[in-house]
Design a protein around this motif. Structure first.
Motif, mmCIF file in Angstrom:
data_model
loop_
_atom_site.group_PDB
_atom_site.id
_atom_site.type_symbol
_atom_site.label_atom_id
_atom_site.label_comp_id
_atom_site.label_asym_id
_atom_site.label_seq_id
_atom_site.Cartn_x
_atom_site.Cartn_y
_atom_site.Cartn_z
ATOM 1 N N GLN A 85 0.703 -1.150 -0.102
ATOM 2 C CA GLN A 85 -0.025 0.109 -0.042
ATOM 3 C C GLN A 85 0.797 1.083 -0.059
ATOM 4 O OE1 GLN A 85 -2.943 -0.266 3.253
ATOM 5 N NE2 GLN A 85 -4.465 -0.142 1.624
ATOM 6 N N ILE A 86 0.510 2.080 -0.877
ATOM 7 C CA ILE A 86 1.173 3.435 -0.875
ATOM 8 C C ILE A 86 0.470 4.285 0.088
ATOM 9 C CG2 ILE A 86 1.886 5.424 -2.354
ATOM 10 C CD1 ILE A 86 1.995 3.407 -4.645
ATOM 11 N N VAL A 87 1.319 4.715 1.049
ATOM 12 C CA VAL A 87 0.442 5.502 2.023
ATOM 13 C C VAL A 87 0.715 7.238 1.943
ATOM 14 C CG1 VAL A 87 0.069 3.622 3.725
ATOM 15 C CG2 VAL A 87 1.831 5.027 3.934
ATOM 16 N N LEU A 88 1.844 7.331 1.305
ATOM 17 C CA LEU A 88 2.326 9.027 1.302
ATOM 18 C C LEU A 88 3.030 8.940 -0.173
ATOM 19 C CD1 LEU A 88 2.503 11.672 2.375
ATOM 20 C CD2 LEU A 88 4.448 10.927 3.555
ATOM 21 N N GLU A 89 2.872 9.920 -0.963
ATOM 22 C CA GLU A 89 3.613 10.186 -2.285
ATOM 23 C C GLU A 89 4.200 11.549 -2.122
ATOM 24 O OE1 GLU A 89 2.942 8.232 -5.932
ATOM 25 O OE2 GLU A 89 0.691 8.124 -5.379
ATOM 26 N N GLN A 90 5.295 11.884 -2.639
ATOM 27 C CA GLN A 90 5.780 13.295 -2.424
ATOM 28 C C GLN A 90 7.027 13.445 -3.193
ATOM 29 O OE1 GLN A 90 5.822 15.257 1.652
ATOM 30 N NE2 GLN A 90 7.958 15.659 1.411
ATOM 31 N N ASP A 91 7.010 14.283 -4.134
ATOM 32 C CA ASP A 91 8.150 14.692 -5.090
ATOM 33 C C ASP A 91 8.757 13.363 -5.752
ATOM 34 O OD1 ASP A 91 7.878 17.358 -4.245
ATOM 35 O OD2 ASP A 91 9.292 17.057 -2.371
ATOM 36 N N GLY A 92 7.758 12.520 -6.199
ATOM 37 C CA GLY A 92 8.244 11.202 -6.850
ATOM 38 C C GLY A 92 8.679 10.347 -5.894
ATOM 39 N N ARG A 93 8.705 10.281 -4.621
ATOM 40 C CA ARG A 93 9.169 9.534 -3.662
ATOM 41 C C ARG A 93 7.855 9.056 -2.899
ATOM 42 N NH1 ARG A 93 13.922 13.222 -1.187
ATOM 43 N NH2 ARG A 93 15.268 13.051 -2.755
ATOM 44 N N ARG A 94 7.874 7.713 -2.415
ATOM 45 C CA ARG A 94 6.582 7.043 -1.707
ATOM 46 C C ARG A 94 7.073 6.364 -0.496
ATOM 47 N NH1 ARG A 94 4.820 3.015 -6.388
ATOM 48 N NH2 ARG A 94 6.519 1.727 -5.589
ATOM 49 N N VAL A 95 5.993 6.296 0.466
ATOM 50 C CA VAL A 95 6.076 5.623 1.639
ATOM 51 C C VAL A 95 5.087 4.281 1.384
ATOM 52 C CG1 VAL A 95 5.603 5.055 4.032
ATOM 53 C CG2 VAL A 95 6.516 7.400 3.408
ATOM 54 N N VAL A 96 5.637 3.112 1.483
ATOM 55 C CA VAL A 96 4.929 1.847 1.094
ATOM 56 C C VAL A 96 4.854 0.855 2.099
ATOM 57 C CG1 VAL A 96 4.877 -0.067 -0.544
ATOM 58 C CG2 VAL A 96 5.701 2.266 -1.503
ATOM 59 N N THR A 97 3.692 0.576 2.700
ATOM 60 C CA THR A 97 3.522 -0.256 3.555
ATOM 61 C C THR A 97 3.238 -1.751 3.379
ATOM 62 O OG1 THR A 97 1.228 -0.132 3.975
ATOM 63 C CG2 THR A 97 2.610 1.314 5.160
ATOM 64 N N ARG B 196 13.281 5.107 -4.505
ATOM 65 C CA ARG B 196 12.458 6.050 -4.242
ATOM 66 C C ARG B 196 11.399 5.713 -3.142
ATOM 67 N NH1 ARG B 196 7.487 5.510 -8.830
ATOM 68 N NH2 ARG B 196 7.225 3.068 -8.259
ATOM 69 N N ASP B 197 11.653 4.413 -2.639
ATOM 70 C CA ASP B 197 10.452 3.985 -1.555
ATOM 71 C C ASP B 197 10.994 4.091 -0.221
ATOM 72 O OD1 ASP B 197 8.553 3.702 -3.526
ATOM 73 O OD2 ASP B 197 8.605 1.640 -3.892
ATOM 74 N N VAL B 198 10.325 4.522 0.670
ATOM 75 C CA VAL B 198 10.584 4.267 1.953
ATOM 76 C C VAL B 198 9.585 3.080 2.357
ATOM 77 C CG1 VAL B 198 10.087 5.050 4.668
ATOM 78 C CG2 VAL B 198 11.033 6.431 2.908
ATOM 79 N N VAL B 199 10.034 1.956 2.568
ATOM 80 C CA VAL B 199 9.470 0.612 2.823
ATOM 81 C C VAL B 199 9.116 0.378 4.431
ATOM 82 C CG1 VAL B 199 9.663 -1.770 2.686
ATOM 83 C CG2 VAL B 199 10.444 -0.249 0.868
ATOM 84 N N VAL B 200 7.911 0.273 4.782
ATOM 85 C CA VAL B 200 7.606 -0.026 5.975
ATOM 86 C C VAL B 200 6.963 -1.640 6.094
ATOM 87 C CG1 VAL B 200 5.700 0.392 8.045
ATOM 88 C CG2 VAL B 200 6.896 2.237 6.405
ATOM 89 N N ALA B 201 7.878 -2.510 6.386
ATOM 90 C CA ALA B 201 7.397 -3.952 6.255
ATOM 91 C C ALA B 201 7.437 -4.701 7.790
ATOM 92 C CB ALA B 201 8.881 -4.505 5.592
ATOM 93 N N ALA B 202 6.372 -5.189 7.821
ATOM 94 C CA ALA B 202 5.867 -5.762 9.152
ATOM 95 C C ALA B 202 6.799 -6.959 9.626
ATOM 96 C CB ALA B 202 4.538 -5.638 9.480
ATOM 97 N N HIS C 199 16.942 -4.856 -3.500
ATOM 98 C CA HIS C 199 16.235 -3.741 -4.225
ATOM 99 C C HIS C 199 16.380 -2.532 -3.933
ATOM 100 C CE1 HIS C 199 13.715 -7.403 -5.416
ATOM 101 N NE2 HIS C 199 13.633 -7.951 -4.091
ATOM 102 N N LYS C 200 17.261 -2.195 -2.899
ATOM 103 C CA LYS C 200 17.875 -0.923 -2.491
ATOM 104 C C LYS C 200 16.820 0.018 -2.538
ATOM 105 C CE LYS C 200 22.209 -1.662 -4.953
ATOM 106 N NZ LYS C 200 23.082 -1.488 -6.049
ATOM 107 N N PRO C 201 16.037 -0.097 -1.303
ATOM 108 C CA PRO C 201 14.939 1.038 -1.322
ATOM 109 C C PRO C 201 15.455 2.220 -0.543
ATOM 110 C CG PRO C 201 14.828 -0.867 0.576
ATOM 111 C CD PRO C 201 15.765 -1.176 -0.823
ATOM 112 N N ARG C 202 14.956 3.345 -0.657
ATOM 113 C CA ARG C 202 15.273 4.362 -0.150
ATOM 114 C C ARG C 202 15.651 4.568 1.491
ATOM 115 N NH1 ARG C 202 15.716 9.836 -1.071
ATOM 116 N NH2 ARG C 202 15.638 11.229 0.600
ATOM 117 N N ALA C 203 14.596 3.475 2.215
ATOM 118 C CA ALA C 203 15.003 3.565 3.761
ATOM 119 C C ALA C 203 13.959 2.228 4.005
ATOM 120 C CB ALA C 203 14.796 4.531 4.355
ATOM 121 N N VAL C 204 14.077 1.671 5.081
ATOM 122 C CA VAL C 204 13.455 0.586 5.708
ATOM 123 C C VAL C 204 13.146 0.712 7.072
ATOM 124 C CG1 VAL C 204 13.513 -1.705 6.298
ATOM 125 C CG2 VAL C 204 14.499 -1.166 4.051
#
Length: 288
Positions: free
Chosen positions: A13-25, A39-45, A59-64
């Motif tokens: 789920q994309i919960v936030l998009e900003q300047d071409g970047r995303r927070v994805v849960t 481009r993605d900050v990954v929130v993985a449970a 996959h080299k996400p922006r952050a985890v």
């Protein structure tokens, strides 16, 4: 509003998009895949141990942001923070009591940060922040140098009326010329003979290090007596109370297990919290 991304049985789920970047849960680190890039900050449970980190890293996400798994034996629940740090990826862990394992939505909506690696810290993420806030910070800020090598942390946490500072930094080797005869350094290396050589080189007003777990013949604190001969006041915290190599943990969690005579004269005692001992070490030598 969120967008649901479906690939087989690996929903995101994309919960936030900003300047071409995303927070994805998502509910599992296994769900990180080719959809997720820098481009993605990954929130993985999943817990953020080494195995989940290995699944996400290619996959080299922006952050985890992952679950801390209750930290657990040998801190296995958060070891992936440091694996990812070595690969240049900011990462943080969610307090296990604040969010459900296997529930990415709950992580984002209810989670509270418990731990970070230094790259996430450099972005501005701190324990106690909500996951939503931390994810936004990781989306908007850069970690600085992500190449392998030493990242120097240094923070002044207390200043006395006389102008002396309590400075926390991960090793005595990161001392600066201005620390000599002036500042109390709370570091996180051992207080053995080699540590003593650096303490004598930099000559801080006072210091707190780790006992390195004690070691054979109490070698982890042998430096206390060596530097006492030169009048340096210092103490060691138990490695069971604070993470060796992490001065923030030394300062906030450490419990004093050994101190030398000059430190005792300033009021430092075994069993005392490191923060209290650091404050006392700011005093002048004639303090009782």
């Amino acid at each position: 509003m969120t967008d649901l991304l479906e690939t087989e049985d690996h929903p995101q789920q994309i919960v936030l998009e900003q300047d071409g970047r995303r927070v994805v849960t998502m509910d599992s680190a296994r769900y990180v895949d080719a959809r997720n890039t820098e481009r993605d900050v990954v929130v993985a449970a999943s817990y953020i141990g080494v195995l989940p980190a290995r699944l996400m890293a290619p996959h080299k996400p922006r952050a985890v942001i992952g679950h801390d798994g209750g930290i657990g034996k040998d801190a296995a629940g958060i070891q992936g923070l440091y694996y990812l740090e070595a690969l240049g990826i900011p990462a943080a862990a969610v307090d296990g009591e604040s969010a459900e394992l296997g529930n990415g939505a709950d992580h984002y909506e209810a989670g509270v940060i418990s731990r970070t690696n230094i790259l996430a810290e450099n972005c501005g993420v701190r324990p106690g922040q909500s996951v939503a806030e931390a994810a936004r910070i990781l989306l908007e800020n850069e970690p600085g140098d992500v190449e392998p090598g030493t990242k120097i942390r240094r923070e002044v946490v207390e200043t006395s009326p006389t102008g002396r500072d309590v400075v926390i930094t991960d090793s005595i080797i990161f001392a600066r010329p201005e620390d000599k005869g002036r500042n109390v350094l709370v570091t996180a290396g051992h207080t053995g003979t080699s540590g003593a050589s650096f303490l004598l080189e930099f000559q801080p007003w006072g210091f707190i290090c780790s006992d390195g777990g004690g070691g054979k013949n109490d070698s982890g604190t042998a430096g206390l007596a060596i530097v006492e001969k030169e009048g340096l006041a210092g103490a060691s915290v138990s490695a069971k109370s604070a993470a060796i190599g992490d001065a923030y943990s030394t300062y906030h969690d450490g419990i004093i297990v050994a101190c030398n005579g000059p430190a005792e004269k300033r009021g430092v005692r075994v069993g005392m919290k490191a923060r209290e001992a650091a404050h006392l070490l700011l005093q002048e030598d004639d303090a009782e």
